[in-house]
Structure formats: C-alpha cells, structure tokens
Design an enzyme around this catalytic site. Structure first.
Site, PDB file in Angstrom:
ATOM      1  N   LEU A  66      -3.556   1.995   1.322  1.00  0.00           N
ATOM      2  CA  LEU A  66      -4.591   1.005   1.954  1.00  0.00           C
ATOM      3  C   LEU A  66      -4.333   0.997   3.375  1.00  0.00           C
ATOM      4  O   LEU A  66      -5.125   0.704   4.321  1.00  0.00           O
ATOM      5  CB  LEU A  66      -4.729  -0.354   1.216  1.00  0.00           C
ATOM      6  CG  LEU A  66      -4.930  -0.440  -0.115  1.00  0.00           C
ATOM      7  CD1 LEU A  66      -4.936  -1.845  -0.656  1.00  0.00           C
ATOM      8  CD2 LEU A  66      -6.354   0.248  -0.064  1.00  0.00           C
ATOM      9  N   HIS A  85       5.883   4.689  -4.434  1.00  0.00           N
ATOM     10  CA  HIS A  85       5.292   4.459  -3.064  1.00  0.00           C
ATOM     11  C   HIS A  85       5.473   3.007  -2.495  1.00  0.00           C
ATOM     12  O   HIS A  85       5.550   2.797  -1.394  1.00  0.00           O
ATOM     13  CB  HIS A  85       3.855   4.889  -3.244  1.00  0.00           C
ATOM     14  CG  HIS A  85       2.923   4.713  -2.137  1.00  0.00           C
ATOM     15  ND1 HIS A  85       2.178   5.583  -1.732  1.00  0.00           N
ATOM     16  CD2 HIS A  85       2.491   3.565  -1.657  1.00  0.00           C
ATOM     17  CE1 HIS A  85       1.311   5.068  -0.780  1.00  0.00           C
ATOM     18  NE2 HIS A  85       1.476   3.908  -0.521  1.00  0.00           N
ATOM     19  N   GLU A  86       5.018   1.934  -3.512  1.00  0.00           N
ATOM     20  CA  GLU A  86       5.296   0.737  -2.907  1.00  0.00           C
ATOM     21  C   GLU A  86       6.769   0.115  -2.633  1.00  0.00           C
ATOM     22  O   GLU A  86       6.972  -0.510  -1.389  1.00  0.00           O
ATOM     23  CB  GLU A  86       4.645  -0.410  -3.968  1.00  0.00           C
ATOM     24  CG  GLU A  86       3.366  -0.200  -4.415  1.00  0.00           C
ATOM     25  CD  GLU A  86       2.398  -0.176  -3.306  1.00  0.00           C
ATOM     26  OE1 GLU A  86       2.638  -0.666  -2.279  1.00  0.00           O
ATOM     27  OE2 GLU A  86       1.143   0.897  -3.281  1.00  0.00           O
TER      28      GLU A  86
HETATM   29 NI    NI Z   1       0.755   2.271   0.660  1.00  0.00          NI
END
Ligand code: NI
Length: 174
Positions: free
Chosen positions: A94, A135-136
């Site tokens: 995002l 990823h987070e």
């Molecule tokens: Ni991300």
C-alpha cells in the site's frame, strides 16, 4: 475509529526501524482498530504502523480476501522465529502504489507475537499469509519489498516509479 493516511515511498519514515510496544492500553487498541479500518478501506491484505506514520511494532493482516468471516490478525511486537523453504511470489504494498514484483521469501514462516492484551501467540503459515507475515514484519525494520529486489530490478523500479510520481504531481497541479 478513523482512517489513517498511508505514507508512500519515498517517504523517509518508511525506512526507519520501529520501537517495541511496551504498553498494552487503549491507545494501542485504538491504533490497531484504525489500522484495520484503513487496510480494509484501501483495500489491502496487510498494514504496518510505520505505514501510517507511527514507528511502533504493530501490524494488521487479513488474507481472507472477500471471504466471510474476516480473519483479522493483529500482531504486536511480531517476530519471525522460524522459516522453511523458498517461495517467489508477486507482492505489492500500500506504500508503493501501482507496482508489483516477485520477491524471494521463505515458503513457510512462524511468527511469534502478542495480541493487544499482551498475550503471547505463535502462528505458522504458508501461502499468502506466510508471505504477508514476512512482508509486514519487514516494515518494522524499515525494509520495503522493493529493497528485496535485485539491484537491476530495483533501479528499474525507481525510474518507473519516480516518473509516475512526477506525472501524478503534474496532473494534480494542472
Ligand atoms: Ni507493505
């Protein structure tokens, strides 16, 4: 609850390391709720606190897509404690809108984390959830998925992305 503004690359804050959460209070629960709302609104499958400008080790994930019921995972101070195998799947973020690339990750990951009440949990997952956890958690170290691309792919990305950013700014000015 309130939507938070999602920061976009190359915002310098996204490159910073986040601090561990030490207080499991209403403020933390409010932030987690806001982040979940912001993620669903985007829509996305994961969001880390630094992406909304807060350098705290907190992530929210929901890989259930449009399936009901939702499978919201709120992880405080998450840590990848074990990995297995390799995967090479397309990812987006995002904070890097409009760009996707295949990233080398572990196929399966085990994450240790606390919930918003401070209770300790462990979750092992492969597939999209396993990738999402990696990823987070990376975001909390100031690492974006584009940092995991080969140098060549990364420089191609930068050129393309910055050009698009400039075009968008010019459109906004016009
Ligand atoms: Ni991300």
């Amino acid at each position: 609850m309130a939507l938070r503004k999602i920061l976009h690359y190359p915002e310098p804050l996204l490159k910073k390391k986040s601090e561990p959460v030490t207080e499991f209070n209403d403020e933390l629960r409010q932030l987690a709720a806001d982040m979940a709302e912001t993620m669903y609104d985007a829509p996305g499958v994961g969001l880390a606190a630094p992406q909304v400008g807060i350098l705290k080790r907190l992530i929210v994930i929901d890989c259930s897509a449009s399936e009901e019921p939702n499978d919201l995972l709120v992880a405080v101070n998450p840590e990848i404690v074990d990995t297995e195998g390799d995967s090479f799947e397309e990812e987006g973020c995002l904070s890097v809108p409009g760009f996707w690339a295949s990233v080398k990750r572990a196929e399966k990951a085990t994450m240790r984390y606390r919930d918003v009440e401070g209770n300790l949990h462990e979750r092992t997952a492969d597939g999209l959830l396993g990738i999402c956890m990696q990823h987070e958690t990376d975001h909390l170290e100031g690492i974006l998925f584009i940092d995991r691309l080969s140098p060549l792919k990364r420089s191609l990305f930068r050129k393309k992305y910055m050009k698009r950013m400039k075009e968008r700014e010019q459109q906004d000015e016009a």
